[in-house]
Scaffold this active site. Structure first.
Site, PDB file in Angstrom:
ATOM      1  N   LYS A 155      -6.837  -4.749  13.256  1.00 38.38           N
ATOM      2  CA  LYS A 155      -5.677  -4.037  13.784  1.00 38.38           C
ATOM      3  C   LYS A 155      -5.173  -4.654  15.093  1.00 38.38           C
ATOM      4  CE  LYS A 155      -5.239  -1.333  10.372  1.00 38.38           C
ATOM      5  NZ  LYS A 155      -4.061  -1.455   9.513  1.00 38.38           N
TER       6      LYS A 155
ATOM      7  N   ARG B  57       0.281   5.739  -1.953  1.00 44.66           N
ATOM      8  CA  ARG B  57      -0.469   6.931  -1.553  1.00 44.66           C
ATOM      9  C   ARG B  57      -0.634   6.963  -0.041  1.00 44.66           C
ATOM     10  NH1 ARG B  57      -6.385   5.967  -1.600  1.00 44.66           N
ATOM     11  NH2 ARG B  57      -6.754   3.733  -1.868  1.00 44.66           N
TER      12      ARG B  57
ATOM     13  N   GLY C  46       0.834  -1.199   0.000  1.00 44.98           N
ATOM     14  CA  GLY C  46       0.000   0.000   0.000  1.00 44.98           C
ATOM     15  C   GLY C  46       0.864   1.243   0.000  1.00 44.98           C
TER      16      GLY C  46
ATOM     17  N   TYR D 198     -12.544  -3.368  11.414  1.00 40.78           N
ATOM     18  CA  TYR D 198     -11.251  -2.682  11.380  1.00 40.78           C
ATOM     19  C   TYR D 198     -10.497  -2.885  12.696  1.00 40.78           C
ATOM     20  CZ  TYR D 198      -7.919   1.147  10.609  1.00 40.78           C
ATOM     21  OH  TYR D 198      -6.773   1.899  10.448  1.00 40.78           O
TER      22      TYR D 198
ATOM     23  N   ASP E 101      -1.998  -8.141  -4.926  1.00 37.91           N
ATOM     24  CA  ASP E 101      -3.107  -8.318  -4.007  1.00 37.91           C
ATOM     25  C   ASP E 101      -2.613  -9.100  -2.798  1.00 37.91           C
ATOM     26  OD1 ASP E 101      -5.433  -8.885  -2.644  1.00 37.91           O
ATOM     27  OD2 ASP E 101      -6.544  -9.585  -4.404  1.00 37.91           O
TER      28      ASP E 101
ATOM     29  N   SER F  15      -3.098   0.343  14.376  1.00 37.77           N
ATOM     30  CA  SER F  15      -3.876   1.556  14.631  1.00 37.77           C
ATOM     31  C   SER F  15      -4.288   1.586  16.090  1.00 37.77           C
ATOM     32  CB  SER F  15      -5.119   1.597  13.743  1.00 37.77           C
ATOM     33  OG  SER F  15      -6.006   2.620  14.158  1.00 37.77           O
TER      34      SER F  15
ATOM     35  N   ILE G 123      -4.212  10.906  11.566  1.00 39.30           N
ATOM     36  CA  ILE G 123      -3.117  11.434  10.749  1.00 39.30           C
ATOM     37  C   ILE G 123      -3.717  12.196   9.575  1.00 39.30           C
ATOM     38  CG2 ILE G 123      -1.014  10.889   9.481  1.00 39.30           C
ATOM     39  CD1 ILE G 123      -0.952  10.196  12.510  1.00 39.30           C
TER      40      ILE G 123
END
Length: 245
Positions: free
Chosen positions: A159, A15, A12, A155, A63, A142, A188
């Site tokens: 994490k 970006r 990833g 999520y 992927d 996270s 962020i």
């Protein structure tokens, strides 16, 4: 040039925070292999804006949910860069919804990308690292994994799972000079926050003791430290970059 003659994989990495991490490694002399899942436009833009790094930046579509694709990816990279030192597991998605309304598809998509992707990339990186008795893995987790924000059951689980994986894996590979750690960012300032309504941004900022959002460069600096040779006695650890949340 702390990372000169080292090769880092950043999933990833074209970006957002991933790109910031990739750029930080490039500035310190590393060769960076930045992967992405499907945003060809962002990948092409990153490459075009980084021509001054020459062949130091390699961009590949991969992927992280697909083990066959990962095996092919590592075989290709190892054919030209036989010594890979660093893996940054940054690939991640969010599909927020309150738990009672969350579809199984949204649960599986987030878990498979964020958690299974971390497992698969780490598995195949470790096989490479063990040959050289050296390696650094940094998982981009996270604070959501411990806070469990509403609407983020999938999520948060992914994490928290990254941290759990690192605890086990770090013990398995410690004798071979390989460390496995986690970075846990808070809010962020990336395009994800920029797209929020202004009132929601203000509400989030109120919760941060420092009263500002973090910078991508501040996250990248911490990643580089944990990926460095100087961090050789830190493993299985998690570092929060949250402004005090």
């Amino acid at each position: 040039m702390k990372f000169e003659n080292q090769t880092a994989i950043v999933t990833g990495g074209t970006r957002g925070i991933g790109r910031g991490i990739a750029e930080a490694f490039l500035k310190e002399g590393a060769t960076v292999v930045a992967t992405y899942a499907g945003n060809d436009i962002a990948a092409m833009k990153f490459k075009e804006e980084s021509l001054h790094y020459g062949d130091k930046l390699i961009i590949r579509k991969c992927d992280v949910r697909d083990e066959d694709a990962i095996i092919k990816f590592f075989a290709e990279i190892e054919s030209t860069h036989p010594k890979i030192e660093i893996l940054i597991n940054n690939s991640g998605i969010r599909k927020d919804q309150v738990t009672a309304m969350m579809s199984l598809g949204d649960w599986n998509d987030v878990i498979s990308t964020n958690l299974t992707g971390t497992f698969l990339m780490s598995k195949h990186a470790v096989l490479q690292f063990m040959k050289n008795r050296y390696g650094r893995i940094v998982n981009m987790s996270s604070i959501g994994g411990s806070l469990g924000l509403p609407g983020q059951a999938n999520y948060a689980a992914s994490k928290a799972g990254q941290i759990a994986i690192s605890k086990s894996l770090s013990k398995e590979v410690a004798k071979r000079g390989i460390t496995v750690n986690n970075i846990c960012p808070g809010f962020i300032d990336t395009e994800l926050l920029a797209d929020l309504p202004e009132e929601q941004r203000k509400e989030y900022m109120k919760d941060v003791p420092m009263k500002r959002f973090g910078k991508v460069s501040e996250v990248a600096a911490a990643v580089l430290f944990l990926a460095s040779k100087e961090a050789s006695y830190i493993t299985g650890a998690s570092l929060e970059i949250s402004g005090g949340l």
